[in-house]
Scaffold this motif. Structure first.
Motif, PDB file in Angstrom:
ATOM      1  N   GLN A 101       7.197 -62.362 -68.211  1.00 50.99           N
ATOM      2  CA  GLN A 101       5.924 -61.748 -67.853  1.00 50.99           C
ATOM      3  C   GLN A 101       4.761 -62.412 -68.592  1.00 50.99           C
ATOM      4  OE1 GLN A 101       6.693 -57.499 -68.610  1.00 50.99           O
ATOM      5  NE2 GLN A 101       6.551 -57.202 -66.401  1.00 50.99           N
ATOM      6  N   GLY A 146       6.942 -61.453 -73.801  1.00 49.44           N
ATOM      7  CA  GLY A 146       6.416 -62.375 -72.805  1.00 49.44           C
ATOM      8  C   GLY A 146       5.238 -63.186 -73.320  1.00 49.44           C
ATOM      9  N   ASP A 173       0.755 -60.678 -64.935  1.00 55.87           N
ATOM     10  CA  ASP A 173       1.428 -59.460 -64.513  1.00 55.87           C
ATOM     11  C   ASP A 173       0.581 -58.243 -64.852  1.00 55.87           C
ATOM     12  OD1 ASP A 173       4.254 -60.318 -63.566  1.00 55.87           O
ATOM     13  OD2 ASP A 173       3.936 -61.449 -65.426  1.00 55.87           O
ATOM     14  N   HIS A 198      -2.821 -52.853 -61.978  1.00 54.31           N
ATOM     15  CA  HIS A 198      -2.382 -53.926 -62.866  1.00 54.31           C
ATOM     16  C   HIS A 198      -3.481 -54.373 -63.850  1.00 54.31           C
ATOM     17  CE1 HIS A 198       1.229 -54.332 -60.440  1.00 54.31           C
ATOM     18  NE2 HIS A 198       0.465 -54.342 -59.365  1.00 54.31           N
TER      19      HIS A 198
END
Length: 423
Positions: free
Chosen positions: A6, A31, A105, A276
């Motif tokens: 991610q 990530g 992401d 998001h």
């Protein structure tokens, strides 16, 4: 997709963004983390710009959130001197200057705020200062310490203006403050506390001009030499510091189609209208469950706590950001901390524990409480009295939740603040 794959992008490499990146790693995110900022400086806290650094007391590095090597150790990609020019929610990408693109992401907008500038004739003359970043503070400090001492005019009697005025007086400069209202900080603190700050500055040699603004600047050889006020008065000035507020830097959010209303609108979880994308700090207008309304707060504590909360929220943790607003100032021999929210119409009166008056030029030791008609404490300020913020914050939280306090116990120094509600 595994967590290792991610990519979380943070736009804004100041205190809020740095705290969000720190929280991501502290909570175990493995990530990729990109922290992107327009300034070339390592993320830093802004209060020293008008306080310790401007006064010559603190080194530049003291305000850094972390030393430069920390970001390498935490595997945080610190991209300084770079500007995000577009956010594309449909493809979950951001475009940087130079057309470089990164997919994300989760995205955090911690873009902060932009200084409001005066649009008047002569406003581009040398010697007119605005304060938002370290180069601004360094240039202002150099100008204030010049010999002979400059004639200083401060436009705006808010927190920044008054802190600059105090620093200038500390360097021995003559200072005049021009304020459109009838007293400094009146819209923020009300008449009683506005009077205290006015008395304190006047006791330290500051002259005020109330009920007027700036019509134009006069210059000689490109440098400011005078200021003409709205009422026609002309004042000499060879250094002008403008502190007339800031506005949230919402351009990216608007371009991306996010909900914007005096800031990027978020829920208590700091999530925007796009699932998001998150927002925090100066730029965010967040639904605060404690106050029951959206609130945009332009202070250090909000950036610090909001960044940490945003990092956790990006990881899917259950976050409800209901921080009690907090800010502080240091001017001359006065230090104070304020917690709560008491705008016009939010309270009925102010009561004091101790005498709030300036005596013989010395700042008082007192506590102020902003009370509603039914005696709920909605804000409190400690003035030169320390280690009481936890108790004051508890009183404010109780007041905002509907619990009143006895004014007689609030104002009685014999009653410990932590026991006011126990009577």
């Amino acid at each position: 997709m595994s967590a290792d794959e991610q990519v979380f992008v943070i736009v804004g490499a100041a205190l809020a963004g740095a705290r969000a990146a720190e929280a991501l790693r502290a909570e175990g995110f493995t990530g990729r983390v990109l922290l992107i900022g327009q300034e070339d400086e390592v993320p830093y806290e802004r209060p020293p710009l008008s306080k310790g650094f401007l006064q010559g007391k603190d080194a530049r590095e003291k305000a850094y959130v972390h030393p430069r090597e920390w970001y390498d150790e935490q595997d945080i990609e610190l991209m300084l001197g770079r500007r995000v020019v577009a956010v594309h929610p449909e493809s979950r990408t951001v475009t940087l200057d130079g057309d470089e693109q990164f997919a994300y992401d989760k995205l955090l907008l911690a873009t902060g705020s932009v200084v409001r500038r005066l649009d008047v004739p002569g406003g581009d003359a040398d010697g007119i200062h605005y304060l938002r970043a370290y180069p601004d503070s360094a240039a202002l400090r150099a100008a204030l310490t010049a010999d002979p001492k400059p004639e200083v005019l401060v436009v705006g009697g808010g927190w920044i203006g008054l802190e600059i005025a105090a620093a200038a007086r500390g360097y021995g400069c003559p200072v005049t403050v021009v304020e459109a209202d009838r007293a400094p900080l009146r819209r923020v603190l009300g008449d009683e506390l506005a009077a205290l700050f006015q008395q304190m500055h006047e006791a330290n040699g500051v002259t005020f001009r109330f009920g007027t603004g700036v019509r134009e600047f006069g210059s000689l050889d490109g440098a400011v030499r005078s200021v003409v006020l709205d009422d026609g008065t002309e004042l000499a000035a060879d250094l002008v510091a403008v502190g007339v507020g800031i506005r949230p830097a919402t351009e990216l959010a608007e371009q991306a189609g996010l909900d914007v209303d005096n800031g990027i609108v978020t829920g208590p979880d700091l999530r925007t209208s796009d699932p998001h994308i998150f927002a925090c700090g100066d730029v965010a207008s967040t639904l605060n469950p404690l106050l029951g309304r959206h609130l945009r707060t332009e202070h250090w504590a909000n950036a610090r706590a909001g960044g940490k909360a945003a990092g956790k929220a990006m990881l899917g943790q259950d976050v409800s950001y209901e921080q009690v607003p907090y800010f502080f100032t240091d001017q001359y021999d006065l230090g104070m901390e304020y917690c709560g929210w008491a705008g016009p119409g939010d309270y009925a009166r102010v009561v004091f524990r101790g005498d709030p008056a300036v005596r013989d030029g010395k700042a008082p030791e007192a506590v102020a409480f902003w009370l509603t008609d039914d005696d709920r404490v909605v804000a409190a300020m400690n003035i030169n009295i320390w280690d009481v913020q936890d108790d004051l914050s508890a009183l404010v939280k109780a007041g905002l939740s509907g619990t009143p306090a006895d004014p007689a116990r609030l104002t009685d120094p014999a009653v410990p603040l932590g026991k006011v509600l126990q009577g």
